[in-house]
Write a protein that holds these residues in place. Structure first.
Motif, PDB file in Angstrom:
ATOM      1  N   TRP A  20       0.825  -1.205   0.000  1.00 37.96           N
ATOM      2  CA  TRP A  20       0.000   0.000   0.000  1.00 37.96           C
ATOM      3  C   TRP A  20       0.861   1.258   0.000  1.00 37.96           C
ATOM      4  CZ3 TRP A  20      -3.839  -1.733   4.373  1.00 37.96           C
ATOM      5  CH2 TRP A  20      -4.798  -2.595   3.827  1.00 37.96           C
ATOM      6  N   ALA A  21       1.921   1.266   0.822  1.00 37.29           N
ATOM      7  CA  ALA A  21       2.791   2.446   0.897  1.00 37.29           C
ATOM      8  C   ALA A  21       3.492   2.690  -0.436  1.00 37.29           C
ATOM      9  CB  ALA A  21       3.806   2.266   2.024  1.00 37.29           C
ATOM     10  N   ARG A  22       3.963   1.621  -1.068  1.00 36.14           N
ATOM     11  CA  ARG A  22       4.615   1.781  -2.377  1.00 36.14           C
ATOM     12  C   ARG A  22       3.612   2.253  -3.429  1.00 36.14           C
ATOM     13  NH1 ARG A  22       8.099  -3.677  -1.956  1.00 36.14           N
ATOM     14  NH2 ARG A  22       9.925  -2.799  -0.932  1.00 36.14           N
ATOM     15  N   VAL A  82       3.432   2.424  11.246  1.00 40.66           N
ATOM     16  CA  VAL A  82       2.045   1.940  11.339  1.00 40.66           C
ATOM     17  C   VAL A  82       1.948   0.818  12.365  1.00 40.66           C
ATOM     18  CG1 VAL A  82       0.198   0.748  10.091  1.00 40.66           C
ATOM     19  CG2 VAL A  82       1.362   2.683   9.029  1.00 40.66           C
ATOM     20  N   LEU A  83       2.891  -0.112  12.352  1.00 37.81           N
ATOM     21  CA  LEU A  83       2.845  -1.217  13.315  1.00 37.81           C
ATOM     22  C   LEU A  83       2.946  -0.703  14.751  1.00 37.81           C
ATOM     23  CD1 LEU A  83       4.948  -3.940  11.466  1.00 37.81           C
ATOM     24  CD2 LEU A  83       2.472  -3.909  11.818  1.00 37.81           C
ATOM     25  N   VAL A  84       3.797   0.279  14.993  1.00 36.47           N
ATOM     26  CA  VAL A  84       3.912   0.855  16.342  1.00 36.47           C
ATOM     27  C   VAL A  84       2.598   1.537  16.726  1.00 36.47           C
ATOM     28  CG1 VAL A  84       5.055   2.662  17.691  1.00 36.47           C
ATOM     29  CG2 VAL A  84       6.416   1.078  16.324  1.00 36.47           C
ATOM     30  N   PHE A 121      -6.212   0.117   6.110  1.00 38.99           N
ATOM     31  CA  PHE A 121      -5.842   0.930   4.957  1.00 38.99           C
ATOM     32  C   PHE A 121      -5.957   2.412   5.294  1.00 38.99           C
ATOM     33  CE2 PHE A 121      -6.898   3.336   1.148  1.00 38.99           C
ATOM     34  CZ  PHE A 121      -5.791   3.063   0.359  1.00 38.99           C
ATOM     35  N   THR A 122      -6.998   2.795   6.013  1.00 36.40           N
ATOM     36  CA  THR A 122      -7.175   4.196   6.408  1.00 36.40           C
ATOM     37  C   THR A 122      -6.021   4.652   7.298  1.00 36.40           C
ATOM     38  OG1 THR A 122      -9.571   4.009   6.231  1.00 36.40           O
ATOM     39  CG2 THR A 122      -8.724   5.827   7.569  1.00 36.40           C
ATOM     40  N   VAL A 123      -5.616   3.813   8.248  1.00 37.72           N
ATOM     41  CA  VAL A 123      -4.479   4.143   9.113  1.00 37.72           C
ATOM     42  C   VAL A 123      -3.223   4.330   8.261  1.00 37.72           C
ATOM     43  CG1 VAL A 123      -2.962   3.278  10.954  1.00 37.72           C
ATOM     44  CG2 VAL A 123      -5.444   3.011  11.155  1.00 37.72           C
ATOM     45  N   CYS A 124      -2.993   3.416   7.332  1.00 41.56           N
ATOM     46  CA  CYS A 124      -1.830   3.485   6.452  1.00 41.56           C
ATOM     47  C   CYS A 124      -1.873   4.738   5.575  1.00 41.56           C
ATOM     48  CB  CYS A 124      -1.741   2.220   5.594  1.00 41.56           C
ATOM     49  SG  CYS A 124      -0.278   2.136   4.546  1.00 41.56           S
ATOM     50  N   ARG A 125      -3.019   5.016   4.981  1.00 42.77           N
ATOM     51  CA  ARG A 125      -3.175   6.197   4.129  1.00 42.77           C
ATOM     52  C   ARG A 125      -2.895   7.472   4.919  1.00 42.77           C
ATOM     53  NH1 ARG A 125      -8.834   6.695   2.771  1.00 42.77           N
ATOM     54  NH2 ARG A 125      -8.835   7.863   4.697  1.00 42.77           N
TER      55      ARG A 125
END
Length: 188
Positions: free
Chosen positions: A35-37, A53-55, A77-81
């Motif tokens: 997702w990040a890439r 994100v994991l932390v 996905f929302t957290v990652c975005r």
């Protein structure tokens, strides 16, 4: 990974289940990285973002509640975005995406500068490197020099040093952040 195991999510909430976090990271880190890439981050930055994100999830997952019509992956996905957005908007401590040489932003003079400016920047960089070297362990410094100064790929440096590629990226970023801090205001 169509559905996230509710059992795994329940196990993540319990402090007596440390293996649940390992399983979660093995399952979801590759997805977060993808997702990040896909959002345009370079590999090293994407890997740093996954760690961030994991932390964040360590703090947020114990209180996570699935809402009607919401999937865990959608929430993740929302957290990652959001972290991608934060990454792009916080003050730069890393090179501009697309710059292969992590020191290029320090060494390259502004357009129209004379050749003496380039020499001045190189001299400042070498002095800053000498100043900050004492702040890092030999292992961190070795990872930084092999990756950032010698241009060796992180996976090869990791194999040489017996560490993970992520440790190499973190070492490189820690030293570069410190160098940029040392040079702040001197290259304007």
């Amino acid at each position: 990974m169509a559905d996230t195991s509710l059992t795994l999510l329940d196990r993540l909430r319990r402090p007596d289940q440390p293996d649940a976090w390992d399983r979660f990271a093995r399952l979801y880190a590759p997805l977060l990285l993808e997702w990040a890439r896909a959002r345009g981050l370079q590999s090293a930055d994407a890997e740093d973002l996954v760690q961030t994100v994991l932390v964040k999830l360590i703090r947020r997952l114990p209180t996570y509640e699935r809402r009607d019509g919401q999937t865990f992956r959608g929430w993740l996905f929302t957290v990652c975005r959001n972290e991608c957005h934060n990454f792009r908007t916080r003050p730069a401590t890393r090179p501009v995406p697309g710059t292969d040489d992590p020191l290029a932003t320090v060494l390259s003079p502004a357009a129209g500068d004379d050749p003496d400016e380039a020499e001045y920047r190189r001299a400042l960089l070498h002095r800053a490197l000498a100043v900050v070297r004492a702040d890092f362990s030999p292992a961190v410094w070795a990872a930084f020099t092999r990756c950032a100064l010698d241009g060796a790929p992180a996976d090869r440096v990791a194999a040489e040093l017996g560490v993970t590629a992520n440790a190499v990226y973190l070492a490189r970023n820690r030293v570069l952040t410190r160098v940029r801090s040392e040079l702040a205001g001197l290259l304007d």
